[in-house]
Design a protein around this motif. Structure first.
Motif, PDB file in Angstrom:
ATOM      1  N   GLY A 141       0.790  -1.225   0.000  1.00  0.00           N
ATOM      2  CA  GLY A 141       0.000   0.000   0.000  1.00  0.00           C
ATOM      3  C   GLY A 141       0.822   1.274   0.000  1.00  0.00           C
ATOM      4  O   GLY A 141       0.279   2.369   0.048  1.00  0.00           O
ATOM      5  N   CYS A 142       2.132   1.145  -0.066  1.00  0.00           N
ATOM      6  CA  CYS A 142       3.009   2.317  -0.051  1.00  0.00           C
ATOM      7  C   CYS A 142       2.929   3.086  -1.364  1.00  0.00           C
ATOM      8  O   CYS A 142       2.466   2.565  -2.389  1.00  0.00           O
ATOM      9  CB  CYS A 142       4.461   1.887   0.207  1.00  0.00           C
ATOM     10  N   ASP A 143       3.449   4.302  -1.348  1.00  0.00           N
ATOM     11  CA  ASP A 143       3.519   5.161  -2.522  1.00  0.00           C
ATOM     12  C   ASP A 143       4.310   4.446  -3.613  1.00  0.00           C
ATOM     13  O   ASP A 143       5.486   4.134  -3.426  1.00  0.00           O
ATOM     14  CB  ASP A 143       4.208   6.464  -2.122  1.00  0.00           C
ATOM     15  N   PRO A 144       3.685   4.154  -4.772  1.00  0.00           N
ATOM     16  CA  PRO A 144       4.356   3.392  -5.828  1.00  0.00           C
ATOM     17  C   PRO A 144       5.673   4.012  -6.313  1.00  0.00           C
ATOM     18  O   PRO A 144       6.621   3.293  -6.612  1.00  0.00           O
ATOM     19  CB  PRO A 144       3.334   3.363  -6.971  1.00  0.00           C
ATOM     20  N   ALA A 145       5.747   5.338  -6.361  1.00  0.00           N
ATOM     21  CA  ALA A 145       6.985   5.990  -6.814  1.00  0.00           C
ATOM     22  C   ALA A 145       8.121   5.722  -5.830  1.00  0.00           C
ATOM     23  O   ALA A 145       9.262   5.474  -6.236  1.00  0.00           O
ATOM     24  CB  ALA A 145       6.761   7.489  -6.967  1.00  0.00           C
ATOM     25  N   MET A 146       7.824   5.724  -4.548  1.00  0.00           N
ATOM     26  CA  MET A 146       8.853   5.447  -3.538  1.00  0.00           C
ATOM     27  C   MET A 146       9.200   3.963  -3.515  1.00  0.00           C
ATOM     28  O   MET A 146      10.363   3.608  -3.306  1.00  0.00           O
ATOM     29  CB  MET A 146       8.395   5.904  -2.154  1.00  0.00           C
ATOM     30  N   VAL A 147       8.214   3.117  -3.716  1.00  0.00           N
ATOM     31  CA  VAL A 147       8.475   1.672  -3.750  1.00  0.00           C
ATOM     32  C   VAL A 147       9.473   1.357  -4.852  1.00  0.00           C
ATOM     33  O   VAL A 147      10.379   0.537  -4.677  1.00  0.00           O
ATOM     34  CB  VAL A 147       7.168   0.873  -3.944  1.00  0.00           C
ATOM     35  N   GLU A 148       9.323   2.036  -5.976  1.00  0.00           N
ATOM     36  CA  GLU A 148      10.211   1.817  -7.103  1.00  0.00           C
ATOM     37  C   GLU A 148      11.647   2.271  -6.794  1.00  0.00           C
ATOM     38  O   GLU A 148      12.614   1.647  -7.211  1.00  0.00           O
ATOM     39  CB  GLU A 148       9.681   2.593  -8.322  1.00  0.00           C
ATOM     40  N   LYS A 149      11.773   3.367  -6.043  1.00  0.00           N
ATOM     41  CA  LYS A 149      13.086   3.933  -5.733  1.00  0.00           C
ATOM     42  C   LYS A 149      13.783   3.240  -4.559  1.00  0.00           C
ATOM     43  O   LYS A 149      15.007   3.252  -4.483  1.00  0.00           O
ATOM     44  CB  LYS A 149      12.956   5.407  -5.419  1.00  0.00           C
ATOM     45  N   LEU A 150      13.014   2.685  -3.641  1.00  0.00           N
ATOM     46  CA  LEU A 150      13.599   2.111  -2.430  1.00  0.00           C
ATOM     47  C   LEU A 150      13.418   0.593  -2.406  1.00  0.00           C
ATOM     48  O   LEU A 150      12.346   0.098  -2.120  1.00  0.00           O
ATOM     49  CB  LEU A 150      12.938   2.706  -1.180  1.00  0.00           C
ATOM     50  N   PRO A 151      14.460  -0.144  -2.683  1.00  0.00           N
ATOM     51  CA  PRO A 151      14.349  -1.598  -2.710  1.00  0.00           C
ATOM     52  C   PRO A 151      13.956  -2.203  -1.371  1.00  0.00           C
ATOM     53  O   PRO A 151      13.365  -3.271  -1.328  1.00  0.00           O
ATOM     54  CB  PRO A 151      15.744  -2.075  -3.124  1.00  0.00           C
ATOM     55  N   ILE A 152      14.215  -1.500  -0.300  1.00  0.00           N
ATOM     56  CA  ILE A 152      13.875  -2.057   1.020  1.00  0.00           C
ATOM     57  C   ILE A 152      12.356  -2.205   1.181  1.00  0.00           C
ATOM     58  O   ILE A 152      11.880  -3.088   1.869  1.00  0.00           O
ATOM     59  CB  ILE A 152      14.468  -1.199   2.146  1.00  0.00           C
ATOM     60  N   VAL A 153      11.583  -1.348   0.533  1.00  0.00           N
ATOM     61  CA  VAL A 153      10.119  -1.414   0.625  1.00  0.00           C
ATOM     62  C   VAL A 153       9.600  -2.681  -0.028  1.00  0.00           C
ATOM     63  O   VAL A 153       8.700  -3.330   0.467  1.00  0.00           O
ATOM     64  CB  VAL A 153       9.464  -0.163  -0.015  1.00  0.00           C
TER      65      VAL A 153
END
Length: 156
Positions: A141-153
């Motif tokens: 459910g996280c922000d898709p743009a941040m999920v793409e940038k942060l592999p930890i998510v």
């Protein structure tokens, strides 16, 4: 802070027995605390005070949500709280906080302010991690743009 006065209970004016109180916690409440990490919420506190000649027993029922920051994507996320707690207030010579659940106040006191207790109960009963829940389709459910940038998510 005169707004804290709204959370004072004049127990001397109450007869022995059970007395219900209800508080609504929102951004105005969090603004009372100078270093509060939280600034907005929608929480209901149902407080039952049982008065006897020797002590006060306060039962807190806390339900609602707080706006926080997701630990994974840094976007706003609602964090839910649902807890109950009990506090005993005894009468003695001086003020003393023995534990979070047991407080001694001077015998000549007329009021007991529950604001700090409410704040502490809210903050300490929130989950340790504040993250977005999964979507209906089971996706993060996280922000898709941040999920793409942060592999930890994503765990990749």
């Amino acid at each position: 802070m005169s707004a804290l006065k709204d959370y004072s209970i004049n127990f001397k004016a109450l007869k022995d027995g059970t007395h219900p109180f209800e508080y609504h916690i929102d951004n105005r409440f969090f603004a009372l605390w100078e270093d509060s990490f939280y600034q907005n919420g929608d929480i209901t506190i149902k407080l039952t005070l049982k008065k006897s000649p020797q002590m006060l027993k306060l039962d807190y029922l806390i339900k609602g949500k707080i706006e926080s920051t997701c630990d994974n994507c840094l976007s706003p996320v609602d964090v839910f709280i649902d807890c109950d707690a009990c506090q005993h207030v005894k009468f003695g010579d001086d003020f003393e906080e023995i534990t979070e659940e047991l407080v001694v106040i001077p015998r000549d006191e007329n009021e007991f302010n529950v604001a700090k207790t409410i704040y502490d109960l809210i903050v300490t009963n929130l989950p340790l991690r504040h993250v977005h829940p999964e979507n209906k389709d089971g996706k993060n459910g996280c922000d898709p743009a941040m999920v793409e940038k942060l592999p930890i998510v994503t765990g990749k």
